[in-house]
Design an enzyme around this catalytic site. Structure first.
Site, mmCIF file in Angstrom:
data_model
loop_
_atom_site.group_PDB
_atom_site.id
_atom_site.type_symbol
_atom_site.label_atom_id
_atom_site.label_comp_id
_atom_site.label_asym_id
_atom_site.label_seq_id
_atom_site.Cartn_x
_atom_site.Cartn_y
_atom_site.Cartn_z
ATOM 1 C CG ASN A 165 45.125 4.156 62.941
ATOM 2 O OD1 ASN A 165 45.291 3.207 63.711
ATOM 3 N ND2 ASN A 165 45.655 5.337 63.181
ATOM 4 C CD GLU A 194 48.274 6.614 70.602
ATOM 5 O OE1 GLU A 194 47.323 7.436 70.611
ATOM 6 O OE2 GLU A 194 48.648 6.012 69.604
ATOM 7 C CB CYS A 226 45.642 8.993 67.207
ATOM 8 S SG CYS A 226 47.359 8.451 67.250
ATOM 9 C CD GLU A 256 53.063 2.957 73.427
ATOM 10 O OE1 GLU A 256 52.629 3.841 72.655
ATOM 11 O OE2 GLU A 256 52.739 1.761 73.356
#
Length: 478
Positions: free
Chosen positions: A150, A249, A283, A459
């Protein structure tokens, strides 16, 4: 016709057996090239190269690594137009978005971590004249970096930059649908002075192919994945035999909570972005919208009006707001979610179909669905497309409960002018990233990651270095 090759130990190369797969432009349906299809043999070769390179790269100074990373950033900026066009051709996203967000942020990721690593420090503890303890921070080894389709370069550089800054080497497995900018990044790294073997790229597929060969490899020390939750579970399973360090993630089904005392115009303008930017293939998109009942009708009408103004079309047209979805297969998946939502009682206020004027690409209209509840599939599963649901709520307690009624826990947005309520609700929502009266506003020093099935680890800033480096304690008796 573009041919995309692997990059292993400083050399662009074909697959050992000559296998390739086709690459398509989702906005036109046209074949735009072929990609070398790697597997275990290519992963073995790349990992061996990364292991050799680690012996020297891991001993370079932070200043040396930072200087090279700034050169990488310079080259990304110099090649902005080419990189943006490659990204748009691969993904179907608007070229204006790639130019304004994806590529500039990719360069900044390298600059940020290059500067951050030079200020890293560790602890020292004195045992009252008996002994002195101090911690040494060292790179871990070879990292397997698996990037999504994406935001291909944006999210790949979010991994590569801290990896290189920490002194690790890497083997990259890009998403098979978006191979081109990862290969261009390898070329840029080489030009910037990254030694052979430090950065390697192997193209291919996931299960029983290049992806699983990378996650299972005994000489790979870390795996960083951005992808869907089912993929994360598979990676955990395959990495378990060698106890690899993992950063995952994963997916999100993020609540966008709108209280009646919010700034309505600000909430509507930002919600259009958080719903439909990048075709909803983010996301962090706020796909579950909850609006306090006194504001519900006005909010719904306003969001429908603004959605109707979005231009769905050719990604190369500067007037386009919404481009093509990543593939025709994904388009059919999104259509299936919308169809089943209607079967379960949902009502489409706008969108819900392929645009009539765009026959050849994987386009889908921005879609708003109402009259659903928290038991419907559309409110529980990640659609990853330009589709949102809107539901009313009456009390703060009620909306917190329904917002948390999900297996996901990546992000959330809260709209209110009541400062106490903002703090209170933010503290109760089960998500790793909470925005109040904004969305997608990121300080790269802050922790980023998800709760529940939205991921493992954090992160950003020092949190990235905690993943990509090891601490060893040295105790010296005085």
């Amino acid at each position: 016709m573009e041919k995309v090759l692997h990059f292993i130990d400083g050399t662009f190369c074909e697959s050992h057996d000559g296998r390739t797969f086709d690459n398509f432009n989702p906005a036109t349906g046209e074949k735009i090239g072929v990609v070398a299809e790697g597997g275990k043999a290519e992963i073995d070769q790349a990992v061996a190269a990364a292991r050799r390179a680690f012996k020297t790269w891991g001993k370079t100074s932070a200043a040396e690594r930072a200087a090279i990373m700034h050169r990488i950033a310079d080259l990304i900026e110099e090649n902005l137009d080419e990189l943006a066009l490659l990204e748009t051709t691969d993904t179907g996203k608007p070229l204006t978005l790639a130019k304004s967000l994806d590529i500039p942020r990719s360069a900044y990721n390298f600059r940020f971590f290059a500067d951050f690593v030079k200020g890293m420090s560790t602890e020292a503890f004195e045992m009252e004249g008996v002994a002195l303890n101090y911690a040494l921070r060292r790179p871990v080894g070879v990292a397997g970096l698996i990037s999504p389709w994406n935001l291909p370069l944006f999210l790949l550089t979010w991994k590569v930059a801290p990896c290189l800054a920490a002194g690790d080497t890497c083997v990259i497995k890009p998403a098979e649908l978006t191979p081109m900018t990862a290969t261009k990044l390898a070329e840029i790294c080489q030009k910037a002075g990254v030694p052979n073997g430090v950065v390697n790229v192997v193209h291919g597929f996931g299960p029983d192919a290049a992806g699983s060969a990378l996650t299972e490899h005994p000489d790979v020390d870390l795996i960083s994945l951005t992808g869907e939750t089912t993929t994360g579970k598979a990676v955990m399973k395959s990495a378990a035999s060698s106890l690899k360090r993992l950063s995952l993630e994963l997916g999100g089904k993020n609540p966008n909570i709108v209280f009646a005392d919010c700034d309505l115009e600000d909430a509507l303008t930002t919600t259009i972005r958080s719903s439909f930017v990048n075709q909803g293939e983010v996301c962090l998109c706020g796909s579950r919208i909850y609006v306090e009942r006194p504001l519900y009708d006005r909010f719904v009408a306003g969001l429908v009006e603004k959605t109707a103004q979005l231009v769905v079309g050719d990604p190369l047209d500067p007037n386009t707001n919404v481009g093509a979805l990543i593939s025709f297969e994904h388009l059919e998946r999104v259509e299936g979610f919308v169809r089943r939502a209607v079967e379960q009682g949902g009502r489409i206020l706008i969108g819900g179909k392929r645009p009539e004027h765009l026959k050849h690409g994987a386009f889908f209209e921005p879609t708003i669905i109402v009259d659903v509840d928290s038991s419907c599939e559309i409110t529980r599963q990640e659609v990853f497309g330009p589709v949102v649901t809107i539901q009313p709520f009456d009390t703060e307690e009620e909306v917190i409960a329904i917002a948390n009624d999900t297996n996901y826990g990546l992000g959330a947005t809260i709209w209110t002018s009541n400062l106490k309520r903002a703090h209170r609700v933010a503290g109760e929502i089960e998500a790793g990233v909470i925005w109040v009266n904004t969305w997608f506003l990121r300080d790269l020093r802050t922790p980023f990651g998800g709760m529940k099935q939205s991921g493992i680890g954090r992160e950003g800033g020092v949190h990235s270095f905690e993943f990509f480096s090891e601490l060893k304690n040295v105790c010296i008796k005085l």
